[in-house]
Write a protein that holds these residues in place. Structure first.
Motif: not given
Ligand code: PEP
Length: 240
Positions: A4-10, A12-24, A40-43, A63-68
């Motif tokens: 199975x594949x479980x993908x998180x879509x954050x 437009x949430x997060x901050x440097x500090x919150x991301x570090x705590x969450x991922x660790x 899948x995190x904000x670029x 969370x997105x990619x350009x078509x170009x």
């Protein structure tokens, strides 16, 4: 059998500090997961996440990619740029992009095409609105959305991931019943089979208020190969 594949879509949430705590915390609690995992995190946070998940079981996603490919497309991020940060996945055609940014089926198909050309796995989101479901148009809508991507990507189609996300279930706390979800997944599966003899490889994820309480039942369905998880991916115990 594929994992199975479980993908998180954050979103437009997060901050440097919150991301570090969450991922660790995720890495500490996850051990060796029985499934594939992606975030899948904000670029703007890709460089931070690249460092945090390096060597771990978490695959990095955008969370997105350009078509170009390159050029005068202010605000956009290309597939090649994403690859520089070890990004493996990118969402395309999330309903919030279709709804708030006017992304058409053709744009979504081009984005999936660019992602594949750059070595990224597009997670192609399809799903009906409440009005479309109530009008009996669910199957027609999701098949039309997926057909555009199949048409543009031909034999590469077995390299994509599909996410069925009923729009009325996203962020609303309303989950599709297991029967509703399985029924649409089976439709998508047979559409993929008609397009590719490698369709069994393709993960079809369910997304829409998936959480710790309902995930096991949804994931037990024969055509549900994983989940795309929004709100619950921001809470460590729920995502774990
Ligand atoms: C999503 O954003 O793709 C999603 C499914 O969100 P939620 O889980 O919050 O409904």
């Amino acid at each position: 059998m594929k994992k199975k594949l479980i993908a998180g879509n954050w979103k437009m949430n997060g901050s440097l500090a919150a991301n570090e705590t969450l991922v660790k915390s995720l890495l500490a609690g996850m051990g060796t997961p029985a499934c594939q995992v992606a975030l899948c995190v904000p670029s703007v946070y890709l460089a931070q996440l690249q460092a945090l998940v390096a060597g771990s079981a978490i695959g990095l996603g955008a969370q997105d990619v350009s078509a170009h490919d390159v050029g005068a497309f202010t605000g956009e991020v290309s597939g090649a740029m994403l690859r520089e940060f070890d990004v493996r996945y990118t969402l395309v055609g999330h309903s919030e992009r279709r709804q708030y940014h006017g992304e058409t089926d053709a744009v979504v198909a081009s984005k999936a095409q660019r992602a594949l050309a750059c070595g990224l796995t597009p997670i192609v989101c399809v799903g009906e609105t409440l009005a479309e479901r109530e009008a009996g148009k669910t199957e027609e809508v999701v098949k039309r959305q997926l057909a555009a991507v199949i048409h543009a990507n031909g034999h590469c189609i077995s390299e994509i991931v599909v996410a069925y996300e009923p729009v009325w279930a996203i962020g609303t706390g309303k989950t599709a019943t297991t029967e509703q979800a399985q029924q649409v997944h089976a439709v998508l599966r047979s559409q993929l089979h008609a397009a590719s003899n490698q369709a069994d490889r393709i993960h079809i994820l369910y997304g829409g208020s998936m959480n710790a309480a309902n995930a096991a039942q949804l994931l037990a369905q024969p055509d549900i190969d994983g989940g795309l998880v929004g709100g619950a991916s921001l809470k460590v115990p729920d995502f774990l």
